[in-house]
Scaffold this motif. Structure first.
Motif, PDB file in Angstrom:
ATOM      1  N   ILE A  20     -22.516  51.619  59.320  1.00  0.00           N
ATOM      2  CA  ILE A  20     -23.050  50.904  58.154  1.00  0.00           C
ATOM      3  C   ILE A  20     -24.169  49.959  58.575  1.00  0.00           C
ATOM      4  O   ILE A  20     -25.206  49.866  57.906  1.00  0.00           O
ATOM      5  CB  ILE A  20     -21.918  50.130  57.442  1.00  0.00           C
ATOM      6  CG1 ILE A  20     -20.947  51.110  56.778  1.00  0.00           C
ATOM      7  CG2 ILE A  20     -22.491  49.165  56.394  1.00  0.00           C
ATOM      8  CD1 ILE A  20     -19.702  50.451  56.222  1.00  0.00           C
ATOM      9  N   LYS A  21     -23.959  49.279  59.676  1.00  0.00           N
ATOM     10  CA  LYS A  21     -24.946  48.312  60.162  1.00  0.00           C
ATOM     11  C   LYS A  21     -26.254  48.998  60.554  1.00  0.00           C
ATOM     12  O   LYS A  21     -27.348  48.482  60.302  1.00  0.00           O
ATOM     13  CB  LYS A  21     -24.364  47.557  61.368  1.00  0.00           C
ATOM     14  CG  LYS A  21     -24.945  46.164  61.549  1.00  0.00           C
ATOM     15  CD  LYS A  21     -24.595  45.267  60.376  1.00  0.00           C
ATOM     16  CE  LYS A  21     -25.194  43.874  60.547  1.00  0.00           C
ATOM     17  NZ  LYS A  21     -24.991  43.026  59.359  1.00  0.00           N
ATOM     18  N   SER A  26     -26.393  50.036  48.447  1.00  0.00           N
ATOM     19  CA  SER A  26     -27.394  49.067  48.889  1.00  0.00           C
ATOM     20  C   SER A  26     -27.015  47.678  48.383  1.00  0.00           C
ATOM     21  O   SER A  26     -26.282  47.549  47.392  1.00  0.00           O
ATOM     22  CB  SER A  26     -28.772  49.458  48.352  1.00  0.00           C
ATOM     23  OG  SER A  26     -28.769  49.455  46.942  1.00  0.00           O
ATOM     24  N   ARG A  51     -27.661  54.717  44.095  1.00  0.00           N
ATOM     25  CA  ARG A  51     -27.412  53.432  44.740  1.00  0.00           C
ATOM     26  C   ARG A  51     -26.617  53.577  46.035  1.00  0.00           C
ATOM     27  O   ARG A  51     -26.549  52.655  46.832  1.00  0.00           O
ATOM     28  CB  ARG A  51     -26.650  52.510  43.783  1.00  0.00           C
ATOM     29  CG  ARG A  51     -27.354  52.253  42.453  1.00  0.00           C
ATOM     30  CD  ARG A  51     -26.429  51.519  41.486  1.00  0.00           C
ATOM     31  NE  ARG A  51     -25.228  52.292  41.187  1.00  0.00           N
ATOM     32  CZ  ARG A  51     -24.128  51.797  40.623  1.00  0.00           C
ATOM     33  NH1 ARG A  51     -24.073  50.521  40.313  1.00  0.00           N
ATOM     34  NH2 ARG A  51     -23.093  52.573  40.381  1.00  0.00           N
ATOM     35  N   THR A  55     -25.658  54.685  49.756  1.00  0.00           N
ATOM     36  CA  THR A  55     -26.385  54.935  51.013  1.00  0.00           C
ATOM     37  C   THR A  55     -25.925  56.260  51.636  1.00  0.00           C
ATOM     38  O   THR A  55     -24.955  56.877  51.185  1.00  0.00           O
ATOM     39  CB  THR A  55     -26.138  53.800  52.020  1.00  0.00           C
ATOM     40  OG1 THR A  55     -24.745  53.778  52.362  1.00  0.00           O
ATOM     41  CG2 THR A  55     -26.539  52.453  51.419  1.00  0.00           C
ATOM     42  N   LYS A  56     -26.617  56.686  52.698  1.00  0.00           N
ATOM     43  CA  LYS A  56     -26.255  57.934  53.374  1.00  0.00           C
ATOM     44  C   LYS A  56     -24.852  57.847  53.971  1.00  0.00           C
ATOM     45  O   LYS A  56     -24.030  58.750  53.798  1.00  0.00           O
ATOM     46  CB  LYS A  56     -27.276  58.244  54.471  1.00  0.00           C
ATOM     47  CG  LYS A  56     -28.658  58.601  53.940  1.00  0.00           C
ATOM     48  CD  LYS A  56     -29.636  58.845  55.086  1.00  0.00           C
ATOM     49  CE  LYS A  56     -31.027  59.167  54.540  1.00  0.00           C
ATOM     50  NZ  LYS A  56     -32.007  59.369  55.648  1.00  0.00           N
ATOM     51  N   ARG A  68     -18.975  48.621  52.749  1.00  0.00           N
ATOM     52  CA  ARG A  68     -20.106  48.712  51.819  1.00  0.00           C
ATOM     53  C   ARG A  68     -20.673  50.135  51.827  1.00  0.00           C
ATOM     54  O   ARG A  68     -21.033  50.667  52.869  1.00  0.00           O
ATOM     55  CB  ARG A  68     -21.191  47.706  52.208  1.00  0.00           C
ATOM     56  CG  ARG A  68     -22.396  47.704  51.266  1.00  0.00           C
ATOM     57  CD  ARG A  68     -23.351  46.571  51.610  1.00  0.00           C
ATOM     58  NE  ARG A  68     -23.818  46.679  52.991  1.00  0.00           N
ATOM     59  CZ  ARG A  68     -24.833  47.449  53.370  1.00  0.00           C
ATOM     60  NH1 ARG A  68     -25.474  48.192  52.497  1.00  0.00           N
ATOM     61  NH2 ARG A  68     -25.199  47.474  54.653  1.00  0.00           N
ATOM     62  N   SER A  69     -20.749  50.729  50.641  1.00  0.00           N
ATOM     63  CA  SER A  69     -21.275  52.092  50.514  1.00  0.00           C
ATOM     64  C   SER A  69     -22.558  52.146  49.688  1.00  0.00           C
ATOM     65  O   SER A  69     -23.178  53.199  49.564  1.00  0.00           O
ATOM     66  CB  SER A  69     -20.222  53.009  49.881  1.00  0.00           C
ATOM     67  OG  SER A  69     -19.873  52.538  48.590  1.00  0.00           O
ATOM     68  N   ASP A  97     -27.261  52.003  59.333  1.00  0.00           N
ATOM     69  CA  ASP A  97     -27.801  52.760  58.200  1.00  0.00           C
ATOM     70  C   ASP A  97     -28.625  51.918  57.238  1.00  0.00           C
ATOM     71  O   ASP A  97     -29.672  52.355  56.752  1.00  0.00           O
ATOM     72  CB  ASP A  97     -26.645  53.426  57.443  1.00  0.00           C
ATOM     73  CG  ASP A  97     -27.127  54.273  56.265  1.00  0.00           C
ATOM     74  OD1 ASP A  97     -28.031  55.097  56.465  1.00  0.00           O
ATOM     75  OD2 ASP A  97     -26.592  54.100  55.154  1.00  0.00           O
ATOM     76  N   SER A  98     -28.174  50.698  56.921  1.00  0.00           N
ATOM     77  CA  SER A  98     -28.887  49.899  55.925  1.00  0.00           C
ATOM     78  C   SER A  98     -28.625  48.421  56.162  1.00  0.00           C
ATOM     79  O   SER A  98     -27.567  48.048  56.678  1.00  0.00           O
ATOM     80  CB  SER A  98     -28.438  50.281  54.506  1.00  0.00           C
ATOM     81  OG  SER A  98     -27.059  49.999  54.325  1.00  0.00           O
ATOM     82  N   PRO A  99     -29.580  47.558  55.780  1.00  0.00           N
ATOM     83  CA  PRO A  99     -29.385  46.115  55.966  1.00  0.00           C
ATOM     84  C   PRO A  99     -28.316  45.574  55.033  1.00  0.00           C
ATOM     85  O   PRO A  99     -28.124  46.088  53.932  1.00  0.00           O
ATOM     86  CB  PRO A  99     -30.763  45.531  55.622  1.00  0.00           C
ATOM     87  CG  PRO A  99     -31.391  46.546  54.727  1.00  0.00           C
ATOM     88  CD  PRO A  99     -30.898  47.877  55.192  1.00  0.00           C
TER      89      PRO A  99
END
Length: 466
Positions: free
Chosen positions: A281-282, A312, A330, A332-333, A309-310, A284-286
């Motif tokens: 998760i860290k 954005s 909305r 994330t991958k 968290r799944s 993949d996205s902020p």
């Protein structure tokens, strides 16, 4: 043989489990033979001989909890999933059993071979039993009786069943008693759904009982109230006490103890998965690793549910609270993967340990939606008589996109039928939905088809009496 005459009853189901357990023991023996190429060391085989009765018992319990031989809405693919999962759990059970019983010469390599051999052989056996089930039961013809919208919903749901064991052949939308009397002989089951005037409904009950015709009724609240009643006698007076929508205090205490013990074990076992998910998760996205969201549990108490968290970070900053949708942009991958595998739910084990949630129970909703649902259905608050759960009856037997009224019926049925064995059964069957993509979908926002168009489509295959 008249295939409509026989039923797949509990006796036949129990017989199938006993036979399959014998086959499972044979598979372990075959695995020994394959591993040692026929020259099985006595010290290794003696561990199996000393423990096979416990393996036999464990196999029966595992398959009972998985519901492997409950076939009413299963496909061949479902049978494969249940066979594979039951074998996986059986091998883990054997490892724990042989350790606890000091049968340490039972080779782990044999269990690895048995995972594949047992799955293959038992899958063939289970398919044969499934074909026997189909032969015994035959296809059941159903007459749906009720208001147009509820009848349409029933026809739609029966048409979506996986194995087509039930087929709607007739639908009655008015003059219910008259048309039931005319059509009952042409069907195997009569299903009453939606509002039917009480006088007509009672007359239909009486008529069908006299004809010994099978009757289905919908899960309207007045029907749910009568589930699991208490029967009492006062002298010559027999009384039916309607049970409440709550779990008895002694059962609730035992449920809480089991929640704590199982959650601790699962937290330890899944710790590597959770650490890997946190790192992914860290990368993949902020944003934060965990996502906190206010939910409602027992007694309408507010609490913060924990999830990986799944989405954005700004997912609902503009839209406000909305239900998850199919192909939600909305997400994330990494979020898509952890949602489809339910890994995003693992941090809720901490909510269980804290006491806000249970392992099994109604899924907790957000206050925003709870207020909406309470306005639409006055019985919605009854689900808050028990702790919210990580998984539940609606999650195992419904779909992610099932509407809240249908989910509420599942929740209320769960409360009425609560038992510790039922909880374990739902926990075991939750594993299966990890492989079911339909269960992972959000609310489908595709263009709706009008009821008139749907009735026109169904009219090609069923007789509709208006």
């Amino acid at each position: 043989m008249n295939k409509h005459r026989y039923e797949w009853n509990n006796l036949l189901r129990f017989g199938a489990v006993i036979l399959s357990s014998i086959v499972a023991i044979g598979c372990i023996y075959l695995s020994f033979y394959i591993k040692f190429l026929g020259d099985i060391p006595a010290r290794n085989f003696s561990a199996f001989e000393d423990s096979y009765i416990w393996i036999f018992i464990g196999y029966i319990i595992i398959n009972f909890l998985f519901g492997t031989y409950v076939f009413y809405n299963k496909s061949v693919l479902d049978i494969f999933y249940f066979t594979m999962l039951s074998q996986l759990v059986l091998n883990v059970y054997i490892m724990a059993l042989t350790f606890a019983g000091s049968w340490l010469t039972f080779p782990r390599s044999v269990l690895l071979v048995n995972l594949f051999v047992g799955t293959f052989v038992l899958f063939i056996f289970n398919v044969l039993v499934y074909l026997l089930y189909q032969q015994l039961r035959g296809q059941k013809k159903i007459l749906v009786v009720g208001e147009s919208d509820r009848a349409l919903e029933a026809v739609r749901n029966f048409s979506l069943m996986k194995n087509k064991r039930h087929k709607v052949t007739h639908v009655v939308l008015s003059d219910y008693l008259k048309h039931v009397e005319e059509l009952a002989d042409y069907v195997d089951i009569v299903y009453l759904t939606g509002y039917i005037p009480e006088e007509q409904r009672l007359d239909i009950y009486e008529y069908l009982m006299r004809r010994n015709k099978k009757l289905f009724i919908s899960t309207q609240f007045e029907n749910l109230m009568m589930v699991n009643p208490n029967i009492m006698n006062f002298e010559d007076e027999s009384i039916i006490e309607v049970s409440s929508f709550e779990i008895p205090s002694e059962d609730n205490m035992l449920k809480r103890i089991i929640d704590i013990l199982v959650s601790l074990v699962l937290t330890i076992l899944t710790l590597p998965i959770m650490l890997g998910t946190a790192i992914a998760i860290k990368i993949d996205s902020p944003g934060p690793i965990f996502y906190k969201q206010e939910r409602i549990t027992k007694g309408e108490k507010h609490f913060n549910i924990l999830k990986f968290r799944s989405m954005s970070v700004t997912a609902e900053s503009d839209s406000g609270p909305v239900l998850a949708a199919k192909n939600d942009t909305r997400v994330t991958k990494v979020g898509k993967f952890i949602r489809s595998t339910r890994i995003d739910e693992l941090p809720q084990l901490l909510n269980v340990l804290k006491g806000d949630m249970s392992l099994v129970g109604p899924r907790p909703e957000r206050p925003f939606f709870v207020e909406q649902f309470k306005e639409q259905n006055p019985y919605y608050t009854l689900r808050h008589h028990v702790r919210a759960g990580i998984t539940g009856y609606a999650q195992v037997y419904g779909k992610y996109s099932t509407d809240f009224n249908s989910k509420l019926n599942f929740d209320l049925l769960y409360i009425k039928n609560f038992s510790i064995a039922f909880d374990f059964k739902l926990l075991f069957q939750t594993v299966k939905i990890l492989f079911d993509k339909v269960s992972s979908r959000g609310v489908d926002d595709e263009e709706e088809v009008s009821a008139q168009d749907e009735w026109s489509d169904f009219a090609k295959t069923i007789i509709i009496v208006k």
